[in-house]
Write a protein that holds these residues in place. Structure first.
Motif, PDB file in Angstrom:
ATOM      1  N   ASP A 287      43.516  32.969  30.306  1.00 54.71           N
ATOM      2  CA  ASP A 287      43.717  34.198  29.534  1.00 54.71           C
ATOM      3  C   ASP A 287      43.796  33.944  28.038  1.00 54.71           C
ATOM      4  OD1 ASP A 287      46.168  33.011  29.188  1.00 54.71           O
ATOM      5  OD2 ASP A 287      47.330  34.563  30.210  1.00 54.71           O
ATOM      6  N   GLY A 288      43.391  32.761  27.616  1.00 53.98           N
ATOM      7  CA  GLY A 288      43.453  32.410  26.207  1.00 53.98           C
ATOM      8  C   GLY A 288      44.684  31.609  25.848  1.00 53.98           C
ATOM      9  N   THR A 289      45.662  31.604  26.759  1.00 54.55           N
ATOM     10  CA  THR A 289      46.904  30.871  26.532  1.00 54.55           C
ATOM     11  C   THR A 289      47.148  29.825  27.611  1.00 54.55           C
ATOM     12  OG1 THR A 289      47.894  32.788  25.447  1.00 54.55           O
ATOM     13  CG2 THR A 289      49.392  31.078  26.227  1.00 54.55           C
ATOM     14  N   SER A 290      46.921  30.191  28.884  1.00 56.36           N
ATOM     15  CA  SER A 290      47.193  29.269  29.984  1.00 56.36           C
ATOM     16  C   SER A 290      46.254  29.550  31.156  1.00 56.36           C
ATOM     17  CB  SER A 290      48.648  29.410  30.447  1.00 56.36           C
ATOM     18  OG  SER A 290      48.879  30.694  30.991  1.00 56.36           O
ATOM     19  N   TRP A 291      46.106  28.522  32.005  1.00 54.36           N
ATOM     20  CA  TRP A 291      45.397  28.660  33.267  1.00 54.36           C
ATOM     21  C   TRP A 291      46.406  29.027  34.351  1.00 54.36           C
ATOM     22  CZ3 TRP A 291      40.242  28.571  34.191  1.00 54.36           C
ATOM     23  CH2 TRP A 291      39.402  28.059  33.190  1.00 54.36           C
ATOM     24  N   GLN A 292      46.080  30.035  35.137  1.00 50.67           N
ATOM     25  CA  GLN A 292      46.966  30.471  36.205  1.00 50.67           C
ATOM     26  C   GLN A 292      46.185  30.604  37.499  1.00 50.67           C
ATOM     27  OE1 GLN A 292      49.084  34.050  35.080  1.00 50.67           O
ATOM     28  NE2 GLN A 292      49.226  33.392  32.945  1.00 50.67           N
ATOM     29  N   ARG A 293      46.851  30.308  38.603  1.00 45.01           N
ATOM     30  CA  ARG A 293      46.237  30.500  39.907  1.00 45.01           C
ATOM     31  C   ARG A 293      46.264  31.980  40.274  1.00 45.01           C
ATOM     32  NH1 ARG A 293      47.755  27.200  45.475  1.00 45.01           N
ATOM     33  NH2 ARG A 293      46.205  28.237  46.820  1.00 45.01           N
ATOM     34  N   VAL A 294      45.146  32.467  40.833  1.00 45.61           N
ATOM     35  CA  VAL A 294      44.997  33.879  41.151  1.00 45.61           C
ATOM     36  C   VAL A 294      45.059  34.077  42.661  1.00 45.61           C
ATOM     37  CG1 VAL A 294      43.465  35.880  40.987  1.00 45.61           C
ATOM     38  CG2 VAL A 294      43.588  34.237  39.101  1.00 45.61           C
ATOM     39  N   THR A 295      45.831  35.071  43.087  1.00 46.55           N
ATOM     40  CA  THR A 295      45.878  35.440  44.495  1.00 46.55           C
ATOM     41  C   THR A 295      44.708  36.351  44.812  1.00 46.55           C
ATOM     42  OG1 THR A 295      48.281  35.311  44.516  1.00 46.55           O
ATOM     43  CG2 THR A 295      47.246  36.522  46.315  1.00 46.55           C
ATOM     44  N   ILE A 296      43.943  36.021  45.838  1.00 44.42           N
ATOM     45  CA  ILE A 296      42.746  36.782  46.202  1.00 44.42           C
ATOM     46  C   ILE A 296      42.856  37.256  47.649  1.00 44.42           C
ATOM     47  CG2 ILE A 296      41.257  35.594  44.557  1.00 44.42           C
ATOM     48  CD1 ILE A 296      40.279  33.838  46.896  1.00 44.42           C
ATOM     49  N   PRO A 297      42.071  38.254  48.033  1.00 40.45           N
ATOM     50  CA  PRO A 297      42.147  38.785  49.398  1.00 40.45           C
ATOM     51  C   PRO A 297      41.354  37.956  50.400  1.00 40.45           C
ATOM     52  CG  PRO A 297      40.567  40.048  48.170  1.00 40.45           C
ATOM     53  CD  PRO A 297      41.179  39.087  47.193  1.00 40.45           C
ATOM     54  N   LEU A 298      41.536  36.658  50.363  1.00 38.94           N
ATOM     55  CA  LEU A 298      40.846  35.761  51.285  1.00 38.94           C
ATOM     56  C   LEU A 298      41.675  34.494  51.386  1.00 38.94           C
ATOM     57  CD1 LEU A 298      38.076  35.650  52.854  1.00 38.94           C
ATOM     58  CD2 LEU A 298      37.266  34.224  50.986  1.00 38.94           C
ATOM     59  N   GLN A 299      42.093  34.136  52.576  1.00 37.40           N
ATOM     60  CA  GLN A 299      42.991  33.000  52.748  1.00 37.40           C
ATOM     61  C   GLN A 299      42.317  31.784  53.359  1.00 37.40           C
ATOM     62  OE1 GLN A 299      46.227  34.634  55.025  1.00 37.40           O
ATOM     63  NE2 GLN A 299      47.070  35.762  53.287  1.00 37.40           N
ATOM     64  N   ALA A 300      41.076  31.920  53.815  1.00 38.01           N
ATOM     65  CA  ALA A 300      40.354  30.797  54.408  1.00 38.01           C
ATOM     66  C   ALA A 300      38.894  30.861  53.992  1.00 38.01           C
ATOM     67  CB  ALA A 300      40.465  30.828  55.928  1.00 38.01           C
ATOM     68  N   GLY A 301      38.206  29.728  54.118  1.00 37.31           N
ATOM     69  CA  GLY A 301      36.834  29.633  53.638  1.00 37.31           C
ATOM     70  C   GLY A 301      36.793  28.850  52.347  1.00 37.31           C
ATOM     71  N   SER A 302      35.630  28.817  51.702  1.00 39.39           N
ATOM     72  CA  SER A 302      35.481  28.044  50.473  1.00 39.39           C
ATOM     73  C   SER A 302      34.710  28.836  49.435  1.00 39.39           C
ATOM     74  CB  SER A 302      34.751  26.727  50.758  1.00 39.39           C
ATOM     75  OG  SER A 302      33.448  26.977  51.260  1.00 39.39           O
ATOM     76  N   LEU A 303      34.921  28.521  48.157  1.00 39.87           N
ATOM     77  CA  LEU A 303      34.202  29.144  47.057  1.00 39.87           C
ATOM     78  C   LEU A 303      33.458  28.073  46.277  1.00 39.87           C
ATOM     79  CD1 LEU A 303      36.867  31.707  45.779  1.00 39.87           C
ATOM     80  CD2 LEU A 303      34.817  32.184  47.140  1.00 39.87           C
ATOM     81  N   ALA A 304      32.203  28.357  45.928  1.00 35.55           N
ATOM     82  CA  ALA A 304      31.368  27.370  45.257  1.00 35.55           C
ATOM     83  C   ALA A 304      30.790  27.863  43.945  1.00 35.55           C
ATOM     84  CB  ALA A 304      30.219  26.940  46.173  1.00 35.55           C
ATOM     85  N   ALA A 305      30.785  29.175  43.689  1.00 36.56           N
ATOM     86  CA  ALA A 305      30.136  29.688  42.478  1.00 36.56           C
ATOM     87  C   ALA A 305      30.863  30.918  41.976  1.00 36.56           C
ATOM     88  CB  ALA A 305      28.679  30.024  42.762  1.00 36.56           C
ATOM     89  N   VAL A 306      30.813  31.120  40.651  1.00 34.47           N
ATOM     90  CA  VAL A 306      31.378  32.303  40.025  1.00 34.47           C
ATOM     91  C   VAL A 306      30.511  32.671  38.828  1.00 34.47           C
ATOM     92  CG1 VAL A 306      32.953  30.882  38.612  1.00 34.47           C
ATOM     93  CG2 VAL A 306      33.434  33.325  38.946  1.00 34.47           C
ATOM     94  N   THR A 307      30.324  33.961  38.613  1.00 34.40           N
ATOM     95  CA  THR A 307      29.627  34.452  37.431  1.00 34.40           C
ATOM     96  C   THR A 307      30.019  35.896  37.201  1.00 34.40           C
ATOM     97  OG1 THR A 307      27.474  34.463  36.304  1.00 34.40           O
ATOM     98  CG2 THR A 307      27.538  35.372  38.529  1.00 34.40           C
ATOM     99  N   GLY A 308      29.643  36.441  36.064  1.00 40.53           N
ATOM    100  CA  GLY A 308      29.966  37.813  35.741  1.00 40.53           C
ATOM    101  C   GLY A 308      28.993  38.374  34.727  1.00 40.53           C
ATOM    102  N   ASP A 309      29.248  39.598  34.285  1.00 38.79           N
ATOM    103  CA  ASP A 309      28.383  40.215  33.284  1.00 38.79           C
ATOM    104  C   ASP A 309      29.226  40.968  32.273  1.00 38.79           C
ATOM    105  OD1 ASP A 309      29.148  42.584  34.525  1.00 38.79           O
ATOM    106  OD2 ASP A 309      27.215  42.921  35.499  1.00 38.79           O
ATOM    107  N   ALA A 310      28.554  41.529  31.267  1.00 41.23           N
ATOM    108  CA  ALA A 310      29.257  42.229  30.198  1.00 41.23           C
ATOM    109  C   ALA A 310      29.850  43.545  30.651  1.00 41.23           C
ATOM    110  CB  ALA A 310      28.296  42.467  29.031  1.00 41.23           C
ATOM    111  N   ALA A 311      29.403  44.059  31.809  1.00 39.53           N
ATOM    112  CA  ALA A 311      29.901  45.335  32.311  1.00 39.53           C
ATOM    113  C   ALA A 311      31.231  45.201  33.039  1.00 39.53           C
ATOM    114  CB  ALA A 311      28.865  45.971  33.234  1.00 39.53           C
ATOM    115  N   GLY A 312      31.721  43.979  33.191  1.00 39.51           N
ATOM    116  CA  GLY A 312      33.008  43.772  33.835  1.00 39.51           C
ATOM    117  C   GLY A 312      32.945  43.353  35.277  1.00 39.51           C
TER     118      GLY A 312
END
Length: 389
Positions: A287-312
């Protein structure tokens, strides 16, 4: 952003015929991102999005695409490997494809015996791809709009993989490393290896890198703190001209595989905890100050990629949890927008759930590309390209 070559194709989404899914079948948490830069009290839902498979050129069996980058609706690149045979090296083991607005076609590098793990397009005539050559030395190639030119970046300290690249404004940042985190910069004329304060403390390496306007940059991977048998996540970031190891939550047996930033004060990193036993997704936010762990609606499986756009929009992709108790419609995505998390699914491919390890927004459109692999009817691993929007 790129995922390192041959990173252990997750079996949870391959070669298993699965049926439908309901919201009640999925483990979920209603808590949203804890960062002050994101919406609090995030809601969540389960949906099947309009992701669809896009035809690609026929690649040789045992193929996979690992990264993708787009400059617009009529120009995109993706890289990976093909003809992957254990115990032997293919005469041309890489896959390099370009999108022209209507179809994907295979392209060639000046060299043959190259493996590719990352690609970044700053514009139609400014594209970098990275990997290793047959001597296991760092390799990079640049597209100037007419031809590819290969490079062996100097100053990298000998044999050490380059796993990803982020190109912007005629410059580029490369990330990798085999024994320690490695950053290499291209200033438009030469390669240099900047010091990364704290990165030599423990063995480790970087898997992905991203940059934003103004000079901020973020790279993620893993390292073995205190020589532990399992790694912890590693984040290095550039502020001004100085690179340093970032302070992040301590998480054991975990690694970060992808990173994307909207600005110098809004960055996301994803990966997996307990990746070799019972994989669980990991999401961190800056957030510009610190890295924080985020709680997400998924408790199992794996994540390999992330991206976004200017629209949010923010998209993440990975692999479904291991059956048999839950079945899934297809490839796994997480979407975050306006305080709402969605567990979202793309299509199946020949009865399997594709594992997408590369994502990219398509500038000028609301669409995104996703690349990875699934299994065909015979169980052979095959490259997959998906698209939404």
């Amino acid at each position: 952003m790129g995922v390192s070559q041959r990173r252990g194709f997750v079996a949870s989404g391959l070669g298993v015929v699965l049926a439908g899914v309901t919201a009640g079948a999925l483990p979920a948490s209603a808590a949203g991102p804890s960062s002050a830069a994101t919406a609090r009290g995030a809601r969540h839902s389960v949906a099947v999005a309009d992701w669809r498979v896009v035809a690609s050129p026929p690649l040789k069996p045992a193929s996979r695409l690992v990264d993708v980058s787009a400059t617009g609706p009529r120009d995109a690149w993706t890289v990976g490997y093909q003809d992957d045979s254990y115990g032997s090296i293919s005469p041309r083991p890489y896959a390099l494809l370009r999108w022209n607005g209507s179809a994907w076609s295979e392209r060639l590098l000046p060299e043959d015996r190259i493996t590719l793990s990352g690609i970044s397009a700053a514009g139609p005539s400014d594209v970098w791809t990275v990997g290793t050559d047959d001597a296991l030395s760092p390799y990079a190639a640049h597209w100037d709009g007419t031809a590819w030119q290969g490079h062996r970046p100097n100053g990298t300290g000998g044999a050490s993989a380059l796993n990803d690249v982020a190109a912007r404004d005629g410059r580029a940042v490369f990330a990798g490393g085999d024994s320690h985190a490695l950053i290499v910069e291209w200033d438009g004329q030469r390669f240099t290896k900047p010091a990364v304060a704290g990165a030599d403390a423990w063995t480790g390496g970087l898997h992905a890198v991203t940059t934003v306007a103004g000079g901020a940059a973020f790279a993620v991977g893993e390292w073995y703190v205190d020589n532990a048998p399992y790694p912890e996540p590693l984040v290095v970031q550039r502020t001004g001209s100085a690179w340093r190891v970032a302070a992040i939550p301590k998480i054991s047996s975990a690694r970060l595989l992808s990173v994307w930033a909207r600005s110098a004060t809004d960055a996301w990193a994803v990966g997996t905890i307990d990746y070799d036993s019972a994989p669980k997704p990991l999401v961190l936010h800056w957030d510009g100050t610190s890295w924080q762990r985020v709680t997400i609606p998924l408790q199992a499986g794996s994540l390999a990629a992330v991206t976004g756009d200017a629209a949010g929009n923010l998209w993440m992709s990975g692999a479904n949890p291991v059956p048999p108790y839950v079945t899934y419609p297809g490839s796994l995505f997480l979407r975050y927008r306006s305080g709402v998390w969605s567990v979202t699914y793309g299509p199946k491919v020949t009865g399997s759930d594709p594992y997408l390890s590369g994502l990219a927004a398509i500038p000028g459109t609301p669409g995104f590309w996703g690349v990875g692999a699934g299994s065909d009817a015979s169980g052979e691993i095959r490259a997959v390209i998906e698209r939404t929007g």
